[in-house]
Scaffold this active site. Structure first.
Site, PDB file in Angstrom:
ATOM      1  N   ASP B 215       0.829  -1.190   0.000  1.00 58.15           N
ATOM      2  CA  ASP B 215       0.000   0.000   0.000  1.00 58.15           C
ATOM      3  C   ASP B 215       0.869   1.247   0.000  1.00 58.15           C
ATOM      4  OD1 ASP B 215      -2.511   1.349   2.199  1.00 58.15           O
ATOM      5  OD2 ASP B 215      -2.345   1.349   0.027  1.00 58.15           O
ATOM      6  N   ASP B 394      -9.509  -0.853   4.127  1.00 57.65           N
ATOM      7  CA  ASP B 394      -9.011  -0.530   5.461  1.00 57.65           C
ATOM      8  C   ASP B 394      -9.762  -1.294   6.509  1.00 57.65           C
ATOM      9  OD1 ASP B 394      -8.579   2.953   4.695  1.00 57.65           O
ATOM     10  OD2 ASP B 394      -7.148   1.297   4.689  1.00 57.65           O
TER      11      ASP B 394
END
Lengths: 250, 473
Positions: B215, B394
């Site tokens: 990420d 998330d």
């Protein structure tokens, strides 16, 4: 002893915290964030403490003085954490005041500050209750209960829930006393808080003696009540002084 | 005289509660509005996991065999392997998984680039339905079996089908109440996280760390797929194609943010502005003329003396963390990355142009470009979401971490929860400092993993030893 008993123990330990949270802290998001950050602080201090003590574990059950040293170091570290929390809070208060000036809103009032200290104390108390009581409570949801040898008259979960309740009250309200004391620079109040904490923690040493938990736990709750009463006095005095000062100014 | 004397007296009294309410009340509302669904999602996942599999570590006898997924293509952990074997195998698994995720993200970027919005839209609808219907159905069946609750098959099928249908509608249609949409987002995240937590232990941890690193690279590196996606979306003045959780209601019938098709994109950049001329209920979009391709971030400045901070709740910089989630089928991994962005609002004088929030199709894009060159219009109908948006990836990976911690002990759950929340707070603060897209996974995952291992190795013997002797401090 079934889900009801498990929930009951959890509520004994955390019931007042829930009501304080729902009634006071949850109304203002900033206080919730304060609570979370103070919980984090307490957790970090606990991790540091356990890092220091890891080499000496497990402690043999006969040596009560080892526990005494453990308690003294723990209380010292936690009071140090409280001081660090106070410093950070002062910095944040400056930032908030500057922010308030910038957006032409009034600065933090005394009530706001006391609310922040309440949220901070509640964070410590909740962290204590969660780590010391709730995390061991899972077996209580099962079908039986558990007695410790040295405490054969009271289920272990009940004793730990009551102790967690006592410490929750002590942590929450001694944070208010401590912040007031640091603010007004009153030495006697500043000393009172660590002393109370240490006394309460030493009192749990009584639980090491056989049958001691029947004495130790009520004593701890008495200590919590004393802290509550002292905080009440400090808060009342401060608020009335503040009001008088405001009236005099006007 | 009397009114004159009387008027100052109530004024301070009336001001006092209002002024007390303002500063502490106004701060932190948006942050909390994103932390609460994250907490709820984590709590639900922990509850599911502790209900469906007992939180004892590694007992293969009671649990079902781990699913064959992309994350276990190379190596399937079994309890009899040595730690070195497990470690190496988990590394290989994580590398394969991250590679798959990267490939899928690039494919999605390409699809978005070539404007295959129809395909993306339908794919996302299909994924949402599939997740809720089949994976959610499997979890529901397991829960029913565990609780020994009677429910006949046709009823179950009907309820599940209806639930999935409403879920698909709520994710994409705009006229659905915000609570329903938020609830379905959380439900999707819970289902995916509960499914992903069935992976073996070492694989899970290493995969989480690998995804956090991925990420970081994908969002911050110049040729990272997520960054390209942000730039593409902002150059088209379009919203990101992603499944996002919106913490603020979208007002109006034709809000575009919910009519999103694509299941890709990990970065969302919202150019949200608040022109300051109008009241807080309106949301205007501002575009800078010269730099149409980059996103416009503007700082919401409370110093403009807006009276209704509480309602509009645009204090400070609002943050838009967004992630893309490619909802996993059994064979594809999920590309979930979180990016956080700040959106701020500019002063009115620097942003004279107002354009509506965009919708999907190209026609309205043109329209917007045209409208942006005309005078400011207030589009009361087209309000994109204000407030913080957090991507579903998330949610999923935070919950996977906490779920895996739940399989050990509740103490690790609390520690990891606090670590993740602290990481989320840090990321939001960082976002308000550097005003561009930031990944939301790395800090939280690293803190969560650190706290997990510290708690498990250091804290637990200490605390359990003390509290079982009823010695507390």
């Amino acid at each position: 002893m079934t889900v009801a008993a498990g929930l009951g123990y959890a509520l004994i330990a955390l019931g007042p915290a829930f009501s304080l949270f729902a009634g006071v802290v949850a109304r203002k998001p900033f206080l919730v964030l304060t609570l979370l950050s103070s919980t984090l602080f307490w957790l970090i201090s606990l991790i540091v403490l356990s890092g220091i003590w890891r080499g000496f574990l497990p402690i043999k059950s006969g040596t009560w003085w080892a526990y005494a040293i453990l308690i003294i170091t723990s209380v010292a570290l936690q009071e140090g954490t409280r001081l660090v929390f106070w410093r950070l809070y002062k910095k944040m208060e400056e930032m908030l005041d500057a922010f308030a000036d910038r957006i032409s809103k009034p600065r933090l009032s005394l009530t706001d500050k006391m609310l922040i200290s309440l949220a901070g104390g509640l964070g410590h108390g909740v962290a204590h209750a969660v780590f010391f009581c709730l995390s061991l409570l899972t077996p209580a949801f099962g079908r039986a209960t558990f007695y410790v040898e040295r405490c054969s008259k009271m289920p272990f979960f009940l004793a730990s829930a009551l102790i967690a309740l006592g410490f929750l009250v002590i942590h929450t309200f001694s944070m208010i006393i401590a912040f007031n004391a640091y603010d007004e620079k009153k030495k006697c109040d500043q000393i009172v808080v660590p002393v109370v904490h240490l006394a309460a923690a030493v009192m749990t040493l009584v639980n090491l003696a056989p049958g001691g938990c029947l004495i130790g736990t009520p004593l701890l709750l008495v200590m919590a009540a004393l802290t509550l009463q002292y905080c009440w006095r400090v808060a009342c005095r401060r608020l009335t002084e503040h009001q008088h000062r405001q009236l005099n100014d006007n | 005289m009397d009114p004159a004397a009387a008027s100052p007296a109530p004024a301070p009294a009336a001001e006092e509660p209002r002024s007390d309410a303002s500063l502490l009340d106004a701060l932190g509302g948006e942050v909390l509005a994103v932390m609460s669904p994250v907490s709820i999602c984590m709590a639900l996942v922990v509850l599911l996991i502790s209900l469906l599999s007992p939180p004892s570590s590694g007992s293969a006898a009671g649990g079902s065999p781990p699913p064959v997924t992309a994350a276990t293509l190379v190596y399937l952990e079994s309890p009899t392997d040595t730690p070195a074997q497990k470690f190496v195998g988990a590394l290989l698994d994580a590398a394969v998984f991250v590679a798959l995720v990267a490939v899928v993200t690039f494919v999605l970027v390409a699809l978005y680039y070539y404007r295959c919005t129809g395909f993306l839209k339908n794919y996302m609808r299909f994924s949402a339905f599939f997740v809720i219907f089949s994976m959610g159905g499997a979890i529901a069946a397991a829960v029913l079996r565990r609780l020994a609750a009677p429910l006949d098959a046709p009823t179950a099928f009907l309820l599940l089908f209806n639930g999935a249908a409403v879920g698909v509608l709520s994710v994409f249609a705009s006229a659905v109440p915000i609570l329903v949409r938020q609830g379905y987002m959380v439900a999707l995240a819970v289902i995916v996280a509960a499914w992903l937590s069935r992976l073996p232990e070492w694989t899970t941890w290493i995969m989480l760390v690998a995804l956090a690193l991925y990420d970081l690279v994908a969002v911050l590196a110049p040729r990272g797929p997520l960054r390209m996606l942000v730039e593409l979306a902002s150059s088209r003045d379009d919203e990101l194609p992603a499944l996002v959780y919106e913490s603020r209601p979208t007002v109006g019938p034709a809000t575009s943010s919910s009519s999103y098709a694509s299941a890709m994109g990990s970065v969302e950049m919202q150019t949200m502005a608040d022109s300051g001329r109008v009241g807080g209920s309106r949301y205007d979009r501002v575009e800078q003329d010269e730099d149409a391709s980059s996103a416009v971030v503007e700082m919401r400045d409370l110093g403009r003396g807006r009276s209704n901070i509480g309602e509009t709740n645009r204090s400070g910089g609002s943050v838009l963390p967004v992630t893309s989630t490619d909802l996993p089928s059994n064979q594809i991994g999920s590309s979930q990355h979180a990016v956080i962005q700040i959106e701020q609002s500019e002063e009115a004088e620097t942003a004279p142009l107002v354009s509506a929030a965009s919708s999907n199709n190209a026609a309205s894009d043109e329209e917007q470009r045209q409208s942006s060159s005309s005078e400011p219009m207030d589009f009361e109908m087209f309000e994109s979401t204000r407030g913080i948006k957090l991507g579903l990836g998330d949610f999923v990976f935070y919950s996977v971490l906490v779920g895996r911690a739940a399989m050990y002990d509740l103490m690790t759950v609390y520690a990891c929860y606090l670590g993740i929340i602290a990481g989320l707070g840090c990321t939001l603060i960082l976002l308000s400092i550097c005003r561009h897209a930031l990944p939301a996974l790395p800090i939280s995952i690293m803190l969560g993993v650190t706290f997990y291992f510290l708690t498990r190795l250091l804290m637990e013997p200490f605390v359990v030893g003390a509290s079982t002797n009823l010695v507390m401090f």
